[in-house]
Design an enzyme around this catalytic site. Structure first.
Site, PDB file in Angstrom:
ATOM      1  N   LYS A 240       0.864  -1.184   0.000  1.00  0.00           N
ATOM      2  CA  LYS A 240       0.000   0.000   0.000  1.00  0.00           C
ATOM      3  C   LYS A 240       0.898   1.231   0.000  1.00  0.00           C
ATOM      4  O   LYS A 240       1.473   1.608   1.014  1.00  0.00           O
ATOM      5  CB  LYS A 240      -0.922   0.051   1.232  1.00  0.00           C
ATOM      6  CG  LYS A 240      -1.985   1.144   1.054  1.00  0.00           C
ATOM      7  CD  LYS A 240      -2.585   1.622   2.343  1.00  0.00           C
ATOM      8  CE  LYS A 240      -1.968   2.847   2.929  1.00  0.00           C
ATOM      9  NZ  LYS A 240      -1.836   4.024   2.070  1.00  0.00           N
TER      10      LYS A 240
ATOM     11  N   THR B 121       1.213   6.462  13.092  1.00  0.00           N
ATOM     12  CA  THR B 121       0.640   5.348  12.322  1.00  0.00           C
ATOM     13  C   THR B 121       1.032   4.016  12.959  1.00  0.00           C
ATOM     14  O   THR B 121       0.224   3.077  13.000  1.00  0.00           O
ATOM     15  CB  THR B 121       1.123   5.423  10.856  1.00  0.00           C
ATOM     16  OG1 THR B 121       0.687   6.672  10.328  1.00  0.00           O
ATOM     17  CG2 THR B 121       0.549   4.300  10.022  1.00  0.00           C
TER      18      THR B 121
ATOM     19  N   CYS C  12      14.488   9.675   6.493  1.00  0.00           N
ATOM     20  CA  CYS C  12      14.322   9.288   7.897  1.00  0.00           C
ATOM     21  C   CYS C  12      15.620   9.420   8.669  1.00  0.00           C
ATOM     22  O   CYS C  12      15.606   9.731   9.845  1.00  0.00           O
ATOM     23  CB  CYS C  12      13.782   7.866   7.973  1.00  0.00           C
ATOM     24  SG  CYS C  12      14.756   6.715   7.006  1.00  0.00           S
TER      25      CYS C  12
ATOM     26  N   GLU D 281      10.770  15.437  15.148  1.00  0.00           N
ATOM     27  CA  GLU D 281      11.179  15.227  13.759  1.00  0.00           C
ATOM     28  C   GLU D 281      10.513  16.287  12.869  1.00  0.00           C
ATOM     29  O   GLU D 281       9.289  16.370  12.818  1.00  0.00           O
ATOM     30  CB  GLU D 281      10.761  13.829  13.289  1.00  0.00           C
ATOM     31  CG  GLU D 281      11.283  13.508  11.894  1.00  0.00           C
ATOM     32  CD  GLU D 281      10.811  12.152  11.375  1.00  0.00           C
ATOM     33  OE1 GLU D 281       9.616  11.844  11.514  1.00  0.00           O
ATOM     34  OE2 GLU D 281      11.644  11.432  10.802  1.00  0.00           O
TER      35      GLU D 281
HETATM   36  P1  NAD Z   1       2.590   8.148   7.726  1.00  0.00           P
HETATM   37  O1  NAD Z   1       2.774   7.333   8.954  1.00  0.00           O
HETATM   38  O2  NAD Z   1       1.679   9.298   7.770  1.00  0.00           O
HETATM   39  O3  NAD Z   1       2.076   7.227   6.514  1.00  0.00           O
HETATM   40  C1  NAD Z   1       2.769   6.050   6.140  1.00  0.00           C
HETATM   41  C2  NAD Z   1       1.784   5.078   5.499  1.00  0.00           C
HETATM   42  O4  NAD Z   1       0.870   4.612   6.504  1.00  0.00           O
HETATM   43  C3  NAD Z   1       0.926   5.680   4.388  1.00  0.00           C
HETATM   44  O5  NAD Z   1       0.804   4.736   3.342  1.00  0.00           O
HETATM   45  C4  NAD Z   1      -0.409   5.897   5.079  1.00  0.00           C
HETATM   46  O6  NAD Z   1      -1.518   5.901   4.206  1.00  0.00           O
HETATM   47  C5  NAD Z   1      -0.457   4.696   5.989  1.00  0.00           C
HETATM   48  N1  NAD Z   1      -1.381   4.801   7.125  1.00  0.00           N
HETATM   49  C6  NAD Z   1      -1.790   5.926   7.757  1.00  0.00           C
HETATM   50  N2  NAD Z   1      -2.633   5.585   8.762  1.00  0.00           N
HETATM   51  C7  NAD Z   1      -2.742   4.237   8.769  1.00  0.00           C
HETATM   52  C8  NAD Z   1      -3.448   3.298   9.559  1.00  0.00           C
HETATM   53  N3  NAD Z   1      -4.216   3.690  10.565  1.00  0.00           N
HETATM   54  N4  NAD Z   1      -3.320   1.978   9.294  1.00  0.00           N
HETATM   55  C9  NAD Z   1      -2.505   1.563   8.284  1.00  0.00           C
HETATM   56  N5  NAD Z   1      -1.822   2.414   7.480  1.00  0.00           N
HETATM   57  C10 NAD Z   1      -1.935   3.735   7.720  1.00  0.00           C
HETATM   58  O7  NAD Z   1       4.073   8.562   7.278  1.00  0.00           O
HETATM   59  P2  NAD Z   1       4.450   9.549   6.104  1.00  0.00           P
HETATM   60  O8  NAD Z   1       4.089  10.915   6.539  1.00  0.00           O
HETATM   61  O9  NAD Z   1       3.937   9.013   4.837  1.00  0.00           O
HETATM   62  O10 NAD Z   1       6.053   9.376   6.064  1.00  0.00           O
HETATM   63  C11 NAD Z   1       6.919  10.117   6.847  1.00  0.00           C
HETATM   64  C12 NAD Z   1       7.385   9.326   8.045  1.00  0.00           C
HETATM   65  O11 NAD Z   1       7.999   8.103   7.613  1.00  0.00           O
HETATM   66  C13 NAD Z   1       8.472  10.060   8.807  1.00  0.00           C
HETATM   67  O12 NAD Z   1       8.251   9.931  10.192  1.00  0.00           O
HETATM   68  C14 NAD Z   1       9.753   9.335   8.415  1.00  0.00           C
HETATM   69  O13 NAD Z   1      10.800   9.427   9.337  1.00  0.00           O
HETATM   70  C15 NAD Z   1       9.255   7.937   8.281  1.00  0.00           C
HETATM   71  N6  NAD Z   1      10.180   7.146   7.468  1.00  0.00           N
HETATM   72  C16 NAD Z   1      10.933   6.189   8.084  1.00  0.00           C
HETATM   73  C17 NAD Z   1      11.856   5.435   7.350  1.00  0.00           C
HETATM   74  C18 NAD Z   1      12.689   4.358   7.996  1.00  0.00           C
HETATM   75  O14 NAD Z   1      13.220   3.518   7.270  1.00  0.00           O
HETATM   76  N7  NAD Z   1      12.838   4.333   9.319  1.00  0.00           N
HETATM   77  C19 NAD Z   1      12.006   5.680   5.984  1.00  0.00           C
HETATM   78  C20 NAD Z   1      11.222   6.662   5.379  1.00  0.00           C
HETATM   79  C21 NAD Z   1      10.299   7.393   6.135  1.00  0.00           C
END
Ligand code: NAD
Length: 491
Positions: A180, A236, A290, A399
């Protein structure tokens, strides 16, 4: 919402075919460099999520028992498809989230190709168990088995990379997969799904797009989804933990960070500042990584020197050239979404009120492109550098996820460790020193899943990648997409 002239609609991949989703609603994809709609992606519903899980479940028995060499061949085919379509995929990624074309083309695509090839190699050896001596009257061994259906939930900052690292290793281990992508930047993932449709038997790889509340929850809580891998935010992760609490299932959580990049007075300051100015936080996707080294801890004796060098490099116009993201001369793109832009802007406004001093940057949006109407609607943020005396400011603890860093002074090695670890996160850390003993002391003491000495963000499929503390747990690897079963035969 204003639109560009051509707006393309994308579809889900379920059961080996592109399929219309159950509702007639689409979500707009916005090019963050212009603020204009350029594509529409499915606003799928629980009905689509259930269909994808059914398809993945039906495909599991055949994929699980396929010879590892066959799985490897198909993963290699996927790598070739990505390589052959690299230019198109790189351009879609750039349109989708603003990561500049020079990096999506020459950085990201080769990384993806290598990742799918590495997963192919792992497929033939990574699923092996071991024999275990248990005495002469029994023969014991372990079997490594796939989990079943894996749901991979991806963020918007690196859609094709997160798609690939989740799907390739889960497939290599014999699982079937539903990816997804983030609804904010899904077009590249849906196109990759279309390109890979014939590389795998129907239902082995499925990709569906929708919001977290619409399909994310439905997927992660579905009883036939055996394991969930999220790359995303802590909020999330909590929502998924709650949604799966009734019937706990294994999770891989790759979450955010507030990583320290630490400069000691004995470091090679030219190398350290060059890396900080270009590779650790002021990146081609505007610091939306990240592992971004958003806290720059500098030993007091060289603090002013490092600040001057960084400011000078950042002033060099050729270094951070904001502009058309499809122009290969552009080196830094915009923030990927309007909501994220507003968040980054709010932290830039907050920092001085908390006592931080602006050293460089701070401008955003149209003020960066006064004479350029086509770019003035983009979500631009200038690379921004602050100095602060305390690590407890919100801009040092939360962050931001943008091209914003805060420099903080320290006196001793012990203080550097204390400040670096003084955060809820534990994703990454950088250390710049010419003292080998100190380098080893620091790698042991820093609370982070990844520590780099005299380099930064050295990430690759040859090393595990994950976080500790609130940065999550687990890694997207073949080991974590399979589990061991103990078998004992009484002789
Ligand atoms: P987000 O948590 O808002 O969304 C991530 C995904 O989760 C999206 O596909 C979203 O639709 C989905 N989602 C949202 N609510 C959900 C739920 N209740 N159940 C299941 N899925 C759900 O994150 P974002 O804003 O898209 O990305 C940024 C974040 O990702 C930052 O905190 C960043 O640090 C982190 N990140 C971490 C890494 C790593 O490898 N550690 C890499 C890239 C990004």
């Amino acid at each position: 919402m204003a639109v560009t002239t051509e707006v393309k609609d994308y579809q889900n991949l379920i059961g080996g075919c592109l399929q219309p989703h159950a509702s007639d609603e689409f979500l707009d994809s916005i090019d963050p460099s212009t603020g204009l709609v350029w594509a529409r992606v499915p606003k799928s519903t629980e009905e689509d999520a259930n269909k994808a899980v059914d398809a993945a479940k039906r495909a599991f028995a055949g994929w699980k028992t396929a010879l590892p060499a066959e799985r490897a061949a198909r993963l290699r085919q996927a790598a070739s498809i990505i390589s052959a379509n690299g230019a198109e995929l790189a351009a879609l990624e750039t349109k989708g989230n603003g990561w500049v074309i020079r990096e999506t083309t020459y950085g990201m695509i080769p990384v993806l190709v290598k990742l799918w090839e590495d997963a192919a190699s792992e497929a033939t050896v990574g699923g092996r168990g071991q024999t275990v001596p248990t005495g002469p009257s029994s023969f014991s061994y372990t079997l490594r088995e796939p989990y079943g259906v894996i749901a991979g939930i991806a963020p918007w900052n690196a859609p094709l990379f997160t798609f690939s690292i989740k799907a390739a290793y889960a497939l290599a281990a014999g699982n079937t997969v539903i990816i997804k992508p983030s609804e904010m930047a899904a077009a590249s993932s849906l196109r990759l799904a279309e390109l890979l449709a014939d590389a795998f038997p129907p239902g082995v790889l499925n990709v569906i797009c929708g919001t977290g509340p619409d399909i994310g929850t439905a997927l992660v809580s579905h009883p036939d989804v055996a394991k969930v891998s999220l790359t995303g935010s802590g909020g999330t992760a909590s929502a998924i933990a709650q949604a799966t609490a009734g019937k706990p299932k294994p999770l891989i959580l790759e979450l955010g960070g507030k990583s320290a990049n630490i400069v000691f007075e004995d470091a090679d300051l030219d190398r350290a500042t060059e890396s900080m100015a270009t590779a650790s936080i002021f990146t081609g996707n505007a610091g939306q990584i990240c592992v971004g080294g958003s806290r720059i801890l500098v030993q007091r004796k060289v603090f002013d020197d490092v600040a001057d060098r960084l400011r000078k490099r950042m002033q060099d116009l050729a270094l951070h050239r904001l502009g058309h993201t499809l122009d290969p001369r552009t080196t830094m793109g915009p923030i990927a979404t309007k909501a994220q832009f507003d968040k980054v802007r709010s932290y830039i406004d907050l920092a001085p009120t908390e006592g931080a001093t602006l050293l460089f940057g701070g401008r955003s949006g149209a003020e960066l492109f006064p004479g350029s109407p086509d770019l003035s609607g983009g979500y631009w943020v200038e690379p921004t550098l602050f100095a602060a005396d305390s690590n407890r400011l919100r801009v040092c603890q939360e962050e931001i996820f943008g091209p914003v860093a805060v420099m903080i002074p320290f006196d001793t090695e012990e203080e550097a460790v204390r400040l670096a670890n003084d955060t809820e996160f534990g994703l990454a850390a950088g250390v710049w020193t010419s003292c080998l003993s100190r380098a080893h002391r620091m790698t042991a003491l820093l609370e982070a899943g990844n520590v780099w000495v005299n380099t930064y963000a050295r990430v690759g499929s040859d090393l595990p990648f994950g976080g500790v503390k609130n940065s999550g747990f687990g890694t997207d690897s073949i080991g974590e997409y399979s589990r061991e079963k103990s078998c004992v035969i009484e002789l």
